[in-house]
Write a protein that holds these residues in place. Structure first.
Motif, mmCIF file in Angstrom:
data_model
loop_
_atom_site.group_PDB
_atom_site.id
_atom_site.type_symbol
_atom_site.label_atom_id
_atom_site.label_comp_id
_atom_site.label_asym_id
_atom_site.label_seq_id
_atom_site.Cartn_x
_atom_site.Cartn_y
_atom_site.Cartn_z
ATOM 1 N N ALA A 25 -25.185 -38.546 -6.586
ATOM 2 C CA ALA A 25 -24.532 -38.863 -7.947
ATOM 3 C C ALA A 25 -24.543 -37.547 -8.977
ATOM 4 N N ALA A 26 -23.446 -37.568 -9.619
ATOM 5 C CA ALA A 26 -23.177 -36.132 -10.475
ATOM 6 C C ALA A 26 -23.838 -36.210 -11.753
ATOM 7 N N CYS A 27 -23.649 -35.013 -12.560
ATOM 8 C CA CYS A 27 -23.798 -34.965 -14.045
ATOM 9 C C CYS A 27 -25.075 -35.322 -14.392
ATOM 10 N N GLY A 28 -26.119 -34.654 -14.169
ATOM 11 C CA GLY A 28 -27.308 -34.613 -14.874
ATOM 12 C C GLY A 28 -27.359 -33.543 -16.098
ATOM 13 N N THR A 29 -28.554 -33.362 -16.475
ATOM 14 C CA THR A 29 -28.520 -32.685 -17.736
ATOM 15 C C THR A 29 -28.982 -31.115 -17.230
ATOM 16 N N ASP A 30 -28.295 -30.042 -17.585
ATOM 17 C CA ASP A 30 -28.372 -28.528 -17.288
ATOM 18 C C ASP A 30 -29.239 -28.198 -18.345
ATOM 19 N N PRO A 31 -30.306 -27.690 -18.242
ATOM 20 C CA PRO A 31 -31.373 -27.024 -19.396
ATOM 21 C C PRO A 31 -30.951 -25.862 -19.832
ATOM 22 N N SER A 32 -29.832 -25.398 -19.260
ATOM 23 C CA SER A 32 -29.471 -24.072 -19.908
ATOM 24 C C SER A 32 -28.407 -24.225 -20.936
ATOM 25 N N TRP A 130 -32.629 -28.140 -9.156
ATOM 26 C CA TRP A 130 -31.379 -27.973 -10.136
ATOM 27 C C TRP A 130 -31.571 -27.114 -11.216
ATOM 28 N N GLU A 131 -32.840 -27.320 -11.904
ATOM 29 C CA GLU A 131 -32.923 -26.342 -13.207
ATOM 30 C C GLU A 131 -33.038 -25.004 -12.768
ATOM 31 N N ASN A 132 -33.831 -24.862 -11.545
ATOM 32 C CA ASN A 132 -34.087 -23.087 -11.377
ATOM 33 C C ASN A 132 -32.758 -22.481 -10.859
ATOM 34 N N LEU A 133 -31.742 -23.357 -10.379
ATOM 35 C CA LEU A 133 -30.455 -22.726 -9.915
ATOM 36 C C LEU A 133 -29.979 -21.931 -11.088
ATOM 37 N N PHE A 134 -29.957 -22.589 -12.199
ATOM 38 C CA PHE A 134 -29.347 -21.858 -13.343
ATOM 39 C C PHE A 134 -30.126 -20.598 -13.790
ATOM 40 N N LEU A 135 -31.546 -20.844 -13.985
ATOM 41 C CA LEU A 135 -32.439 -19.693 -14.210
ATOM 42 C C LEU A 135 -32.399 -18.563 -13.316
ATOM 43 N N VAL A 151 -17.558 -26.473 -14.829
ATOM 44 C CA VAL A 151 -17.254 -25.433 -15.494
ATOM 45 C C VAL A 151 -17.492 -25.712 -17.020
ATOM 46 N N THR A 152 -18.300 -25.367 -17.939
ATOM 47 C CA THR A 152 -18.403 -26.054 -19.111
ATOM 48 C C THR A 152 -18.296 -24.684 -20.212
ATOM 49 N N GLU A 153 -17.767 -24.933 -21.554
ATOM 50 C CA GLU A 153 -17.696 -23.618 -22.512
ATOM 51 C C GLU A 153 -19.086 -23.094 -22.788
ATOM 52 N N GLU A 154 -20.008 -23.857 -22.778
ATOM 53 C CA GLU A 154 -21.468 -23.491 -22.993
ATOM 54 C C GLU A 154 -21.891 -22.738 -21.958
ATOM 55 N N ARG A 155 -21.672 -22.875 -20.671
ATOM 56 C CA ARG A 155 -21.913 -21.996 -19.614
ATOM 57 C C ARG A 155 -21.456 -20.626 -19.251
ATOM 58 N N LYS A 156 -20.002 -20.585 -19.766
ATOM 59 C CA LYS A 156 -19.196 -19.564 -19.821
ATOM 60 C C LYS A 156 -19.891 -18.502 -20.876
ATOM 61 N N ASP A 157 -20.808 -18.933 -21.473
ATOM 62 C CA ASP A 157 -21.580 -17.897 -22.448
ATOM 63 C C ASP A 157 -22.417 -17.184 -21.638
ATOM 64 N N VAL A 158 -22.892 -17.638 -20.549
ATOM 65 C CA VAL A 158 -24.116 -17.098 -19.948
ATOM 66 C C VAL A 158 -23.479 -16.753 -18.225
ATOM 67 N N TYR A 159 -22.784 -17.285 -17.856
ATOM 68 C CA TYR A 159 -22.252 -17.216 -16.414
ATOM 69 C C TYR A 159 -20.697 -16.750 -16.290
ATOM 70 N N ASP A 160 -20.221 -16.706 -15.024
ATOM 71 C CA ASP A 160 -19.131 -16.251 -14.761
ATOM 72 C C ASP A 160 -18.512 -17.490 -13.667
ATOM 73 N N PHE A 161 -17.437 -17.829 -13.650
ATOM 74 C CA PHE A 161 -17.257 -18.901 -12.801
ATOM 75 C C PHE A 161 -15.646 -18.698 -11.931
ATOM 76 N N ALA A 162 -15.817 -18.885 -10.597
ATOM 77 C CA ALA A 162 -14.376 -18.993 -9.794
ATOM 78 C C ALA A 162 -14.442 -20.056 -9.236
#
Length: 333
Positions: A25-32, A130-135, A151-162
């Motif tokens: 199932a998709a789309c839980g909360t990303d703590p980052s 899941w949480e530690n993947l971002f960390l 891809v989210t606009e918030e995540r692009k502040d911290v990560y790069d995406f392909a």
């Protein structure tokens, strides 16, 4: 005006599903960033029907492209491996344990293997929560993460995406259901439907329900289940008429179990934007460009589509990989 829809929270069924494949199932909360992501929940083990679930995968492979491999940052290439993070809670068809309970398999690991091949590196697959993947991506412990990350606009502040897949949601109904299609709010008026709590699809469903009530249509009866297996039991018994969830989950279940069909698909980003799934790297570490070029190489030579077809996800193919495209909008403070 109709009354607000009754939103029943249903406890897990105390039975076992025979021959049920565990899914995502998709789309839980990303703590980052506080936005919705794609966390896979705990699920029942896969059974062996459908795709090869054993440890001997005979994966589709790609050839090294020296010009792209030369672009890999020296710090990444030094040990000859590409360290990629996957969720330890994963389930088919994304990234999940094979029948030996050790080997990681799935569409995400297959795509990561293609990328590593083009870069001339060995794939070093790691798992964490899941949480530690971002960390781990933020700290550089994992050089990349391929785990159904939107891809989210918030995540692009911290990560790069392909990017490498579209973020697709689907409506699942019993195979014999009289429901022809679900593509717009009016199609769910008065239906008993299920969705995962705290997910992107729940936001979409609740918005559809608000539109229906504002238009004088019957509200939907929304039910929540803790496990996808319980959703399938509810569909089979008629307690719900439709389920709104991640396309990979539903496509895999239909492939291995049958008994249901897709009544419609919808962008995970909502009506105004096509959501995109992407490889995630630490922002500015220089790795996103060679990953992007590796993905475009395997898209062009057909290996990428072979992998998607292998896992029943050809309808999530992208024509090309993009670096940091528009993502899901920022959440209101």
């Amino acid at each position: 005006m109709h009354a607000t829809a009754r939103r029943a929270r249903v406890l897990p069924a105390l039975v076992l599903l025979p021959a049920l494949a565990g899914l995502v199932a998709a789309c839980g909360t990303d703590p980052s960033d506080g936005t919705a992501g794609d966390r896979p929940p705990a699920a029942a083990p896969a059974t062996g029907a459908g795709p090869n679930l054993g440890p001997d995968q005979n994966r589709i492979r790609a050839e090294k492209v020296p010009a792209i491999a030369a672009e890999v940052p020296a710090a990444v290439a030094a040990d000859g491996a590409l360290t990629v993070g996957f969720s330890a809670d994963g389930a088919p068809p994304l990234a999940f344990p094979a029948t030996d309970d050790t080997t990681l398999i799935g569409v995400e690991t297959d795509i990561a293997q293609l990328v590593a091949d083009v870069l001339g590196l060995r794939l070093d697959a790691r798992t964490s929560s899941w949480e530690n993947l971002f960390l781990a991506a933020k700290s550089g412990k994992y050089e990349a993460v391929l785990n159904n990350v939107t891809v989210t606009e918030e995540r692009k502040d911290v990560y790069d995406f392909a990017t490498y897949r579209v973020d697709q949601l689907a409506w699942q109904v019993p195979e014999t259901s009289p429901i022809k299609s679900i593509t717009k709010p009016a199609d769910i008026a008065g239906l008993r439907v299920s969705v995962g709590a705290g997910t992107n699809q729940e936001k979409i469903l609740l918005d559809w329900d608000r539109q229906n009530r504002a238009a004088g249509r019957k509200p939907a009866e929304i039910q929540y289940y803790q496990k996808y297996g319980d959703v399938l039991l509810a569909l089979k018994s008629g307690r719900i008429q439709a389920y709104f969830g991640p396309n990979p989950t539903i496509a895999y279940n239909i492939a291995v179990s049958g008994g249901s069909r897709v009544a419609g698909t919808y962008s995970g980003a909502g009506p105004d934007l096509q959501g995109l799934i992407a490889a995630m790297t630490k922002k500015g570490n220089g790795l996103v460009k060679p990953i992007n070029e590796a993905l475009n190489t395997v898209i062009a030579n057909g290996r990428y589509l072979e992998v998607l077809k292998r896992w029943g996800l050809a309808n999530e193919a992208v024509p090309k990989s993009q670096i940091n495209p528009p993502g899901l909008p920022r959440q209101a403070a």
